[in-house]
Motif scaffolding. Sequence first.
Motif, PDB file in Angstrom:
ATOM      1  N   MET A  29       0.858  -1.195   0.000  1.00  0.00           N
ATOM      2  CA  MET A  29       0.000   0.000   0.000  1.00  0.00           C
ATOM      3  C   MET A  29       0.895   1.247   0.000  1.00  0.00           C
ATOM      4  O   MET A  29       1.609   1.481   0.967  1.00  0.00           O
ATOM      5  N   LEU A  61       0.603   5.038  -0.245  1.00  0.00           N
ATOM      6  CA  LEU A  61      -0.303   6.199  -0.287  1.00  0.00           C
ATOM      7  C   LEU A  61       0.415   7.522  -0.053  1.00  0.00           C
ATOM      8  O   LEU A  61      -0.183   8.588  -0.210  1.00  0.00           O
ATOM      9  N   ASN A  62       1.686   7.411   0.319  1.00  0.00           N
ATOM     10  CA  ASN A  62       2.424   8.604   0.723  1.00  0.00           C
ATOM     11  C   ASN A  62       2.350   9.706  -0.344  1.00  0.00           C
ATOM     12  O   ASN A  62       2.821   9.516  -1.460  1.00  0.00           O
ATOM     13  N   LYS A  63       1.735  10.806   0.038  1.00  0.00           N
ATOM     14  CA  LYS A  63       1.609  12.002  -0.828  1.00  0.00           C
ATOM     15  C   LYS A  63       0.790  11.742  -2.096  1.00  0.00           C
ATOM     16  O   LYS A  63       0.860  12.525  -3.036  1.00  0.00           O
ATOM     17  N   ARG A  64       0.029  10.664  -2.120  1.00  0.00           N
ATOM     18  CA  ARG A  64      -0.741  10.390  -3.335  1.00  0.00           C
ATOM     19  C   ARG A  64      -2.105  11.072  -3.312  1.00  0.00           C
ATOM     20  O   ARG A  64      -2.786  11.133  -4.318  1.00  0.00           O
ATOM     21  N   ILE A  65      -2.535  11.519  -2.150  1.00  0.00           N
ATOM     22  CA  ILE A  65      -3.801  12.240  -2.081  1.00  0.00           C
ATOM     23  C   ILE A  65      -3.496  13.693  -2.445  1.00  0.00           C
ATOM     24  O   ILE A  65      -2.822  14.397  -1.705  1.00  0.00           O
ATOM     25  N   GLN A  66      -3.985  14.101  -3.599  1.00  0.00           N
ATOM     26  CA  GLN A  66      -3.684  15.463  -4.058  1.00  0.00           C
ATOM     27  C   GLN A  66      -4.502  16.480  -3.245  1.00  0.00           C
ATOM     28  O   GLN A  66      -5.726  16.379  -3.192  1.00  0.00           O
ATOM     29  N   VAL A  67      -3.806  17.387  -2.648  1.00  0.00           N
ATOM     30  CA  VAL A  67      -4.477  18.400  -1.830  1.00  0.00           C
ATOM     31  C   VAL A  67      -5.009  19.505  -2.729  1.00  0.00           C
ATOM     32  O   VAL A  67      -4.259  20.066  -3.527  1.00  0.00           O
ATOM     33  N   GLU A  68      -6.299  19.735  -2.630  1.00  0.00           N
ATOM     34  CA  GLU A  68      -6.861  20.835  -3.417  1.00  0.00           C
ATOM     35  C   GLU A  68      -6.618  22.132  -2.665  1.00  0.00           C
ATOM     36  O   GLU A  68      -7.114  22.304  -1.557  1.00  0.00           O
ATOM     37  N   PRO A  69      -5.853  23.021  -3.259  1.00  0.00           N
ATOM     38  CA  PRO A  69      -5.492  24.248  -2.517  1.00  0.00           C
ATOM     39  C   PRO A  69      -6.705  25.147  -2.289  1.00  0.00           C
ATOM     40  O   PRO A  69      -7.626  25.174  -3.114  1.00  0.00           O
TER      41      PRO A  69
END
Lengths: 379, 200
Positions: free
Chosen positions: A1, A3-11
């Motif tokens: 698994m 996931l590190n930094k894969r969730i894109q943060v919507e600014p």
Amino acid sequence: MKLNKRIQVEPLDEERLTNIERRLVVAVSTARPEAPSRRPLAFVTAMLAAAVVALVAWTLHRPAATPTVAVDQPSPQHVAVTTEAEHSTLALDDTTIVSDPATKFDVTRGPGRVVIEIAHGRLDLAVQHRTGRVLVIHAGDTEIEDVGTHFSVAYDGTTVDVRVTEGEVRVTRDHHETRVAAGSAWTTTRGLVALADLEPPPPMPTPVAVVTPPPAPPVTHPAPVHVAIAPHPVESPSPHVATAPVDPFVELRTAIRTQPIAFDPKIDGKADAAAEIARLKLLAYSPTTVGDEASAALYRIAVLLHRPLGQDAAALNTLELYRRRFTSGKERVAAMWLRVRVACTHSINEDCRSAAYSYQREVPTGDAADVAIRITNAQ
Amino acid sequence: MAAAYVEDILLVDRCLTGEPAATRELFRRHRGRVHASLYRVLGGNRDMDDLLQDAFLQVFQSLRGWRAEASLATWIDRVAVRVAYRYLSQRGRRVVTDPLADDDAVAADDSAHTAAGGARRQLARDGVRRLYDVLDELGAASRLAFTLHEIDGRPLAEVAELVGSSVTATKLRVWRARKRVETAAAADPVLREFLTEGAP
């Protein structure tokens, strides 16, 4: 698994961030409400009544050429002062205003705002900056706002002269804002100049008239009250003349001053002190300085700011910095006492009591502790 | 490092004197990191503005308590984690996601790209949504530990410090949460593909 930094943060967009920032600035600036006065209202009322009686007595028996300080007070939130032939001191909660002879000014105290309107003359102000309270001076079309400080304002009806000896003020005229820092001055004719480039102002001797208005009341428009408080004539004292209030904390303040300052660099000249502070700052803030050396330097900076420079607000900030950086520094106890001494220099207020309380908890016995206990219990 | 430390101390000092410019500066320096952490812990949601504001409000209210023992950034992160924890506890775990951040934006975005790229992005978004659906079923402490470690990429020791637990307890929480996500992925091909895919 993975996931590190894969969730894109919507600014968040700039407008939302600006709104948050604005709300934070407002919330922070109103977060520390004014400490309620410890003086009972009844005491203030009694003092006011005594002042009125003294005024009536003094008015009836006034010598012809006696200098006067008239306080016209349409409501307890508004004080009008005219000094004819005397210097006078108006002591607000955290602001001391010394006025030249023949100075006329109004003070209006609202929630979180003190406005001083100078008609003419010169004022010397020592203002303890407090978050959530704005102090503004109007001199003609010029507005001067304190940013924590010691400064003077002179106005002769056309020219405004602002001189800052400690802290900073903001001068606004014709929608143009100028920040005037310690050691600088601003005049209508010359703009921002170094303080040294101006002629020294006339010396301001120790005032003999002390005017203490009542604290700002919760009611908005009470019935107008007219009060005039007279100074005690220096040359010809009269039994009918009201005397200036005696400072009940004189003895306490003397006791504070008699306690020695530990690790005192013993520098009396202001220029020498400023040079020493510049040297000590290099030590205190240098990443290569070891702990003991840095803590000693920071503490000595605080001492020198307090004496001989008299920059007590800066001294308190430095002591706060010391407390956070050097929780076990060898000057820690000395720094706590210095905080008491500095905080109590001008008045025995909440900050002063708080410093004394902290000290007595840390150092429960000894001469200084006895003084701290007396401060804590002072009413 | 030492210079940044001294800079932080001086900035906090200015904030404590009530200087508005210092308040703004501190917010601007740290808002990006705090927002990213909150987003990764909670997913995109409608309360993000309030949460960010709440976190910084608490930072400013407690600033006098920062004793410069930890770095200012770590201390602020700790405050933000507490805000997230409280939010998760009060919301009964389920976070209200922001539909605008998902469906509408996807539709607008896809029209400008190739069908294959659009489908891949859609899959990623679906995967993220399903991942956070699973995370909604976890307790606040487990969710925090898992998201801070697995998604925000912080070492276990740092996560333990931020959430105020031991490293062992934190490791256990992360392990349990990972098991829960893997179990859900076994029954959900979209989530499974998202978890096994490389970065979108």
